[in-house]
Design an enzyme around this catalytic site. Structure first.
Site, PDB file in Angstrom:
ATOM      1  N   LYS A   1       1.093  -1.104   0.112  1.00 44.00           N
ATOM      2  CA  LYS A   1      -0.233  -0.516  -0.254  1.00 44.00           C
ATOM      3  C   LYS A   1       1.067   1.041  -0.053  1.00 44.00           C
ATOM      4  O   LYS A   1       1.931   1.482   1.094  1.00 44.00           O
ATOM      5  CB  LYS A   1      -1.086  -0.302   1.469  1.00 44.00           C
TER       6      LYS A   1
ATOM      7  N   GLY B  72       4.585   3.586  10.733  1.00 41.02           N
ATOM      8  CA  GLY B  72       3.558   4.749  10.824  1.00 41.02           C
ATOM      9  C   GLY B  72       3.835   5.329  11.931  1.00 41.02           C
ATOM     10  O   GLY B  72       4.093   4.655  13.037  1.00 41.02           O
ATOM     11  N   SER B  73       1.950   6.047  12.047  1.00 41.54           N
ATOM     12  CA  SER B  73       1.627   6.334  13.471  1.00 41.54           C
ATOM     13  C   SER B  73       1.085   5.254  14.341  1.00 41.54           C
ATOM     14  O   SER B  73       0.322   4.726  13.886  1.00 41.54           O
ATOM     15  CB  SER B  73       1.224   7.487  12.859  1.00 41.54           C
TER      16      SER B  73
ATOM     17  N   GLY C 274      -2.173   5.491  13.306  1.00 45.58           N
ATOM     18  CA  GLY C 274      -2.531   4.369  11.828  1.00 45.58           C
ATOM     19  C   GLY C 274      -2.368   3.216  12.030  1.00 45.58           C
ATOM     20  O   GLY C 274      -2.960   2.526  11.402  1.00 45.58           O
ATOM     21  N   GLY C 275      -0.963   2.877  13.025  1.00 42.97           N
ATOM     22  CA  GLY C 275      -0.643   1.131  13.250  1.00 42.97           C
ATOM     23  C   GLY C 275      -2.038   1.081  13.829  1.00 42.97           C
ATOM     24  O   GLY C 275      -2.340  -0.525  13.708  1.00 42.97           O
TER      25      GLY C 275
ATOM     26  N   GLU D  15       5.656  -0.735  13.690  1.00 41.66           N
ATOM     27  CA  GLU D  15       6.809  -0.423  14.229  1.00 41.66           C
ATOM     28  C   GLU D  15       5.644   1.699  14.234  1.00 41.66           C
ATOM     29  O   GLU D  15       4.947   1.615  13.043  1.00 41.66           O
ATOM     30  CB  GLU D  15       7.469   0.081  13.493  1.00 41.66           C
TER      31      GLU D  15
ATOM     32  N   CYS E  70      12.109   7.812  12.881  1.00 40.02           N
ATOM     33  CA  CYS E  70      11.743   7.630  14.019  1.00 40.02           C
ATOM     34  C   CYS E  70      12.391   7.092  15.312  1.00 40.02           C
ATOM     35  O   CYS E  70      12.047   7.287  16.608  1.00 40.02           O
ATOM     36  CB  CYS E  70      11.695   6.284  13.444  1.00 40.02           C
TER      37      CYS E  70
ATOM     38  N   GLU F  24       5.537  10.984  21.602  1.00 34.20           N
ATOM     39  CA  GLU F  24       6.085  11.987  20.066  1.00 34.20           C
ATOM     40  C   GLU F  24       6.025  12.618  19.607  1.00 34.20           C
ATOM     41  O   GLU F  24       4.600  12.836  19.420  1.00 34.20           O
ATOM     42  CB  GLU F  24       6.376  10.693  19.211  1.00 34.20           C
TER      43      GLU F  24
END
Length: 507
Positions: free
Chosen positions: A166, A221-222, A225-226, A245, A282, A375
């Site tokens: 994606k 990603g965030s 979203g994750g 992650e 990251c 973060e």
């Protein structure tokens, strides 16, 4: 219903560059997954897989100028940084090809039958097989190394799993270019092009994680979203592994002895780590424990001087810029928080680096300062001034899981009996997947012993997305009991026709 176009956007100006693709419909996602599923058998031959991975690396290297130019136009990360990232990406592909050739990733184990044991032991032979189609969710901040040709894709293909990626909306043109190179490499190696699929669109990402023929997923990603995708993977009628992650604060602890020994050096180094890639790594240090007193003041002064001399940076997209500005405003407004170098706007499309400062006692009182423990994506860090090891330990005790934790120690603290430094090592080991001493966590070496993961929310599993053992995410063990040799997979036959390393127990 009209197709939704996918545009490439220049983050330096906010203007659309070109129409790259259209968002995939559910029917198109289904087609990509089914084509990848059909291609599984073609990936079964290890020699072919290794040739494919090396061929992909060669094509990417050969198109380096095009790839770097495309990625820079869509991310503003700069040709120097992206040239290094491309080298890392092709190095990963070749390293996984070497792992396929060597074969120990299959973890072949043979226990010979022993009727004299109580209870008797039958003949057992065990190795690992690929899971199936892997969904890969590309990262925004690494358009190569953690995106279409990146570590998730390379390790999944090495394991024998086709992938459907994606694409990230921040670099669709780069994604299309890299996918086309991977498909060319597949065909050149005698594989179907469909071993690598690519889809665009938010809804396509949801369709992908829910598809019954997708067997596992990798995400960078965030947290938001994750976690949504992780929950969707778990809610399927047949749940699948989701290796995500997510977010990481990457704490740094500077001991009093280290600050006394080299405060200026540490402050300058910290500034470099915070601003590398415009603070979009990251593993950027997001919270730094610095001792109260004159030595801590010297460190903060050096950090302030270096950050003030750093020019504005362009973030990956305007949404991230707005989130960064809102995040630093919220944190700077908290009680007891100061901004010795104020992070904020750096022009119409850029941001200025800076840092916030707060006392450990303020941070530990009540819950008002929770945002400081989360973060903030961009060139900012939080300096926490502490008095005594107990106060530092209490702050660390408030943190969730992290990708990394860094200790800045004096030379004397690294020698002889562990003492307080040993206790710090123990404490941060509970918090992070990688412990760094007298260095900085930015820059994650692609090496067999590397671990890039950590306790939640740094990651949703205990695996790594970088290094040789990343391949383990896409494999499952199978044991064969008392199976005649002729019926065993070639990897487990007595004569070891593939020459694989294996562990044998019994005579």
């Amino acid at each position: 219903m009209a197709a939704t176009p996918v545009w490439s956007v220049d983050p330096r100006t906010g203007k659309q560059r070109e129409r790259v693709a259209v968002e995939a419909t559910p029917h198109e996602v289904d087609g990509a997954v089914r084509a990848a599923h059909t291609a599984r058998a073609a990936l079964a031959d290890a020699t072919t897989r290794a040739a494919f991975l090396r061929g992909a690396a060669g094509l990417l290297d050969g198109a380096a100028d095009l790839v770097v130019a495309a990625a820079d136009a869509e991310t503003a990360l700069g040709p120097g940084r992206l040239t290094g990232e491309l080298a890392r990406t092709t190095g990963q592909l070749r390293a996984f090809a070497d792992a396929v050739d060597e074969g120990s990733y299959l973890d072949v184990r043979i226990d010979r039958a022993d009727p004299s044991l109580t209870p008797p032991r039958p003949e057992l032979r065990r190795y690992k097989v690929p899971l199936g189609v892997v969904a890969v969710y590309a990262a925004s901040n690494f358009p190569l190394a953690f995106s279409v040709p990146g570590g998730d894709t390379a390790s999944a293909l090495a394991a024998g799993c086709p992938v459907v990626v994606k694409a990230h909306p921040d670099h669709p043109a780069t994604s299309e270019l890299c996918a086309s190179l991977l498909r060319r490499a597949a065909v050149a190696a005698g594989l179907p092009a469909e071993v690598v699929g690519l889809v665009h669109g938010f809804d396509a990402g949801l369709e992908l994680i829910r598809h019954p023929l997708v067997s596992a997923a990798g995400f960078t990603g965030s947290i938001r979203g994750g976690r949504a995708l992780f929950d969707a993977a778990a809610a399927r009628p047949v749940p699948i592994p989701f290796h995500g992650e997510l977010g990481s604060l990457n704490p740094v602890v500077v001991t009093g002895a280290a600050a006394a020994e080299r405060a200026e050096e540490i402050g300058t180094g910290l500034a470099g780590a915070v601003t590398l890639g415009a603070g979009q790594f990251c593993v950027k240090p997001g919270l730094v424990l610095v001792p109260d007193g004159p030595d801590g003041d010297r460190l903060a002064d050096a950090l302030a001087k270096s950050l003030a001399e750093t020019g504005p940076g362009v973030l990956l997209d305007h949404r991230m810029r707005e989130n960064f500005l809102a995040g630093v405003r919220e944190r700077a407004a908290l009680p007891g928080v100061t901004a010795p170098v104020a992070p904020g706007p750096g022009g119409d499309h850029a941001v200025a680096a800076g840092f916030l400062s707060v006392g450990a006692r303020d941070l530990l009182e009540g819950g008002a300062h929770e945002p400081l423990l989360e973060e903030c994506f961009g060139p900012v860090t939080v300096v926490v001034r502490y008095s005594g090891q107990r106060e530092a330990a209490d702050v660390l005790g408030r943190l969730g899981g992290n990708l990394s934790a860094t200790l800045q120690l004096s030379r004397a603290e690294g020698e002889g009996a562990p003492g307080p430094a040993g206790e710090l090592i123990r404490q941060v080991t509970e918090l992070a997947g990688r412990i760094v001493v007298n260095g900085w966590p930015t820059g994650v070496a692609v090496a067999p012993a590397q671990h890039h993961g950590g306790p939640y929310p740094a990651a949703t599993s205990h695996s790594t997305s970088v290094g040789g053992t990343a391949i383990e995410r896409w494999l499952r063990p199978v044991a064969y009991q008392s199976v005649p040799d002729a019926l065993l997979p070639a990897e487990l036959r007595e004569a070891n026709p593939l020459g694989l390393p294996r562990r044998v127990t019994g005579g």
